[in-house]
Design an enzyme around this catalytic site. Structure first.
Site, PDB file in Angstrom:
ATOM      1  N   HIS A   1      -5.150 -25.627  12.210  1.00  0.00           N
ATOM      2  CA  HIS A   1      -4.381 -25.384  10.997  1.00  0.00           C
ATOM      3  C   HIS A   1      -5.358 -24.921   9.911  1.00  0.00           C
ATOM      4  CE1 HIS A   1      -0.513 -26.864  12.297  1.00  0.00           C
ATOM      5  NE2 HIS A   1      -1.013 -28.046  12.648  1.00  0.00           N
TER       6      HIS A   1
ATOM      7  N   CYS B   1      -3.447 -20.549   9.847  1.00  0.00           N
ATOM      8  CA  CYS B   1      -2.687 -20.047   8.702  1.00  0.00           C
ATOM      9  C   CYS B   1      -3.618 -19.860   7.500  1.00  0.00           C
ATOM     10  CB  CYS B   1      -1.569 -21.018   8.328  1.00  0.00           C
ATOM     11  SG  CYS B   1      -0.228 -21.093   9.540  1.00  0.00           S
TER      12      CYS B   1
END
Length: 299
Positions: A135, A177
Site C-alpha cells: 500500500h 497507490c
C-alpha cells in the site's frame, strides 16, 4: 543583478570533459578528499550511450512483498500481490539477477534491508534493482506497521553513498497507490485497420551527479489509485512481467517501460459492482535520471 546579467568575468570557465580521459573508479578519495567510486571504467565506457553491462554479475534484486498489515493500520490485505512477487522473481531471475524476496516487512525492516543491500560490494555487478509491492500514498510506501518516505529508501544508493554503484543503473519498481483519485479515462475513436592494455593506465577524475543513474517506475501517476486484481495480480506488474519476458534481453529499459505504459493504458479497465469504481483506467509513471541506455544483454 539577475543570474542572466552576470558578466563573463564573474563566472569561472568550465573545464570541458574530454572523451580521451579515463574515468577513475579506483581510488578511495580524490585530491579534494571527496570519495571516489570504487569501480574502474575506461573513457570509452564512461562516454558510451549504453551502460556497461558485462560485469561478472548482473547484480542484486530485492523484492519486498507486503500482503498483510497490522490491524491498527486499518489497511486491507493485498490479495493478488503474491502473484506479482512470483512473476517478478521469475522475470528478474531470467535476466540473471540474484533475487532476494522478503514478505510482510515493517517500515524499519524495509529500511534496514535496503541499507544492507547498499552496503554490499557491487563492483562486479552491472546494476541494482528493487521492487516494492505494498500500500502507499504519494511519496510514501507502507510497511506492515507504518509509512516510510520512498526517498529514504533510495538515499543509501546515491552515487556519493554507494560508491560501488556509482555510474551504474539503480532501478526501482513501485507497485502502490499514490492517492485515492480514479481515472475515468476518455473515449477515443479507433478505426479498424486491415580491456585494458598491459601498461599502467592514466587516470583523471570526472564528476558525476550523485542523483544520477536512477530509474523509478511507479505503477500509477501521483494522486491516483493503483489497481490490482485479486487473482492475477496488479495491472502494472502483469504488464511489466509480460514485457520483460518478451523483450527483456533485446530492448532498452526505457523503451520497455513505454510498452508497459501502453499495455496498462489500453488493455486494462476496472470491472466492479461498485458503480463509482467501475470502468476506471490507469497509467504508470516513469521517472528517469538515467544517463545511458540500459540493455539486459544475456550473460
Amino acid at each position: 543583478m539577475s543570474p542572466e546579467c552576470v558578466s563573463n568575468t564573474d563566472v569561472p570557465d568550465a573545464k570541458p570533459v574530454s572523451e580521451t580521459d579515463a574515468f577513475p573508479f579506483g581510488k578511495s578519495k580524490s585530491q579534494s578528499g571527496k570519495p571516489v567510486a570504487t569501480t574502474i571504467q575506461t573513457a570509452t565506457e564512461f562516454f558510451s550511450h549504453k551502460y556497461k553491462m558485462d560485469y561478472p554479475n548482473r547484480g542484486k534484486a530485492i523484492i519486498i512483498n507486503n500482503k498483510k498489515f497490522n490491524p491498527n493500520t486499518g489497511l486491507n490485505e493485498r490479495n493478488g500481490t503474491d502473484q506479482d512477487a512470483s512473476a517478478l522473481c521469475c522475470r528478474l531471475s531470467e535476466l540473471d539477477f540474484d533475487v532476494d524476496l522478503f514478505h510482510n516487512l515493517k517500515a524499519e525492516e524495509i529500511k534496514v534491508t535496503l541499507q544492507k543491500a547498499a552496503e554490499l560490494d557491487h563492483r562486479d555487478n552491472d546494476c541494482f534493482t528493487c521492487a516494492i509491492l505494498s500500500h502507499g500514498e504519494d511519496g510514501f510506501i507502507w510497511g506492515i506497521d507504518r509509512m516510510i518516505p520512498i526517498n529514504d529508501l533510495m538515499e543509501p544508493f546515491k552515487g556519493n553513498k554507494c560508491l560501488s554503484l556509482a555510474g551504474k543503473p539503480k532501478i526501482f519498481f513501485i507497485q502502490a497507490c499514490r492517492g485515492t483519485k480514479f481515472d475515468d479515462g476518455v473515449d477515443m475513436n479507433v478505426a479498424d485497420a486491415k580491456g585494458f592494455m598491459d601498461v599502467e593506465p592514466q587516470f583523471s577524475l570526472q564528476k558525476i551527479p550523485s542523483e544520477a543513474d536512477f530509474l523509478i517506475a511507479y505503477s500509477v501517476v501521483p494522486g491516483y489509485y493503483s489497481w490490482r486484481n485479486s487473482t492475477n495480480g496488479s495491472w502494472f506488474v502483469q504488464a511489466l512481467s509480460e514485457v520483460l519476458m518478451k523483450h527483456g534481453q533485446t530492448v532498452d529499459l526505457l523503451t520497455m517501460m513505454t510498452r508497459v505504459n501502453q499495455i496498462v493504458a489500453n488493455k486494462f479497465q476496472s470491472n466492479t459492482s461498485h458503480s463509482d469504481m467501475n470502468e476506471k483506467k490507469q497509467i504508470p509513471c516513469v521517472t528517469s535520471m538515467l544517463t545511458k541506455e540500459v540493455y539486459f544483454t544475456s550473460k
